[in-house]
Design a protein around this motif. Structure first.
Motif, PDB file in Angstrom:
ATOM      1  N   LYS A 109      48.777  36.715  36.933  1.00 15.81           N
ATOM      2  CA  LYS A 109      47.847  35.883  36.818  1.00 15.81           C
ATOM      3  C   LYS A 109      46.875  36.259  35.188  1.00 15.81           C
ATOM      4  O   LYS A 109      46.794  35.658  34.339  1.00 15.81           O
ATOM      5  N   GLY A 110      46.815  37.576  35.379  1.00 17.10           N
ATOM      6  CA  GLY A 110      45.910  38.329  34.423  1.00 17.10           C
ATOM      7  C   GLY A 110      44.589  37.731  34.069  1.00 17.10           C
ATOM      8  O   GLY A 110      44.023  38.377  32.905  1.00 17.10           O
ATOM      9  N   THR A 111      44.022  37.054  34.855  1.00 17.85           N
ATOM     10  CA  THR A 111      42.620  36.336  34.584  1.00 17.85           C
ATOM     11  C   THR A 111      41.535  37.535  34.902  1.00 17.85           C
ATOM     12  O   THR A 111      41.865  38.403  35.517  1.00 17.85           O
ATOM     13  N   ARG A 112      40.203  37.207  34.386  1.00 15.75           N
ATOM     14  CA  ARG A 112      39.154  38.084  34.912  1.00 15.75           C
ATOM     15  C   ARG A 112      38.766  38.073  36.261  1.00 15.75           C
ATOM     16  O   ARG A 112      38.747  39.470  36.769  1.00 15.75           O
ATOM     17  N   SER A 113      38.980  37.223  37.020  1.00 14.10           N
ATOM     18  CA  SER A 113      38.711  37.111  38.426  1.00 14.10           C
ATOM     19  C   SER A 113      39.931  37.801  39.122  1.00 14.10           C
ATOM     20  O   SER A 113      39.754  38.372  40.088  1.00 14.10           O
ATOM     21  N   ALA A 114      41.098  37.647  38.626  1.00 15.57           N
ATOM     22  CA  ALA A 114      42.147  38.282  39.332  1.00 15.57           C
ATOM     23  C   ALA A 114      42.044  39.780  39.146  1.00 15.57           C
ATOM     24  O   ALA A 114      42.426  40.612  40.072  1.00 15.57           O
ATOM     25  N   LYS A 115      41.676  40.669  37.922  1.00 14.62           N
ATOM     26  CA  LYS A 115      41.512  41.824  37.594  1.00 14.62           C
ATOM     27  C   LYS A 115      40.494  42.414  38.793  1.00 14.62           C
ATOM     28  O   LYS A 115      40.431  43.413  39.019  1.00 14.62           O
ATOM     29  N   LYS A 116      39.316  41.576  38.765  1.00 17.59           N
ATOM     30  CA  LYS A 116      38.308  41.966  39.788  1.00 17.59           C
ATOM     31  C   LYS A 116      38.810  42.007  41.269  1.00 17.59           C
ATOM     32  O   LYS A 116      38.576  42.947  41.844  1.00 17.59           O
TER      33      LYS A 116
END
Length: 227
Positions: A178-185
């Motif tokens: 996904k690579g999104t900010r929430s995914a990284k969190k």
């Protein structure tokens, strides 16, 4: 401090090189047979990045404990700085013959931690004391294989552990795609949860072995192939 930067970077590349050497690239050829291709550092897509602020500090040269062990004096990019610190639970390592070595200053979760390598000279192993000797081999299919001096073997099945680690890996791959900010969190939270879980597994295994064999036991990590 500049020299420590070189040492840290070189050590990280050596670690990655060894990891890549141990895990070859596998693919199926036109004949539907698996082919293994050795990997080295040329396979890296981009240079290794250090996202976490850290520094290696040499004992007495870059850091020292002063004011009767109430403060630590450290070299920084600006000037030599004195700081207060807490060593709750680790007081015994500042006495009783322990020798402090190079330290690593790490910033994580809003706090600074100083990881210090320590050593202590102990007397040679006395075989006349006749302790029970237990060999331990760590693995994946079996979390631990144990062989004692009486010829008894114990196996600690690691299938459930392996199954859960695969689940962690699947979730990690989904989040990375996904690579999104929430995914990284969520990836960061997942890594912390996995580390806590694995630490607990190892702790319970160690407690089980000590309870099983008693305090008068010498545990040895070794290769128990075909035991």
């Amino acid at each position: 401090m500049i020299q420590s930067v070189f040492r840290t970077a070189v050590a990280r590349y050596k670690t990655v090189r060894e990891q890549m050497r141990q895990h070859s690239y596998r693919y199926k050829n036109e004949e539907d047979k698996w082919v293994q291709v050795p990997r080295d550092l040329t396979w890296l897509v981009k240079p290794i990045q250090f996202r976490q602020p850290q520094a290696d500090l040499v004992r007495q040269s870059n850091y020292a404990f002063v004011d009767k062990m109430q403060q630590i004096s450290m070299t920084t990019l600006g000037k030599r700085t004195k700081l207060g610190f807490t060593n709750k639970g680790f007081e015994k390592y500042f006495a009783d013959g322990w020798k402090l070595g190079t330290a690593k200053l790490v910033h994580t979760r809003g706090k600074w931690f100083l990881h210090i390598g320590i050593t202590k000279e102990v007397s040679d192993f006395d075989t006349k004391d006749n302790p029970q000797i237990v060999g331990i081999d760590r693995g994946l299919r079996f979390l631990a294989t144990v062989f004692d001096s009486k010829g008894k073997t114990l196996f600690f099945n690691g299938q459930k552990i392996l199954h859960r680690r695969k689940k962690f890996l699947e979730i990690r791959r989904q989040l990375q795609s996904k690579g999104t900010r929430s995914a990284k969190k969520k990836l960061k939270q997942l890594a912390q949860r996995e580390n806590r879980w694995m630490t607990d597994v190892n702790h319970r295994l160690a407690k089980t072995l000590v309870a099983l064999y008693g305090s008068h036991t010498l545990f040895v990590l070794e290769d128990l192939t075909n035991v």
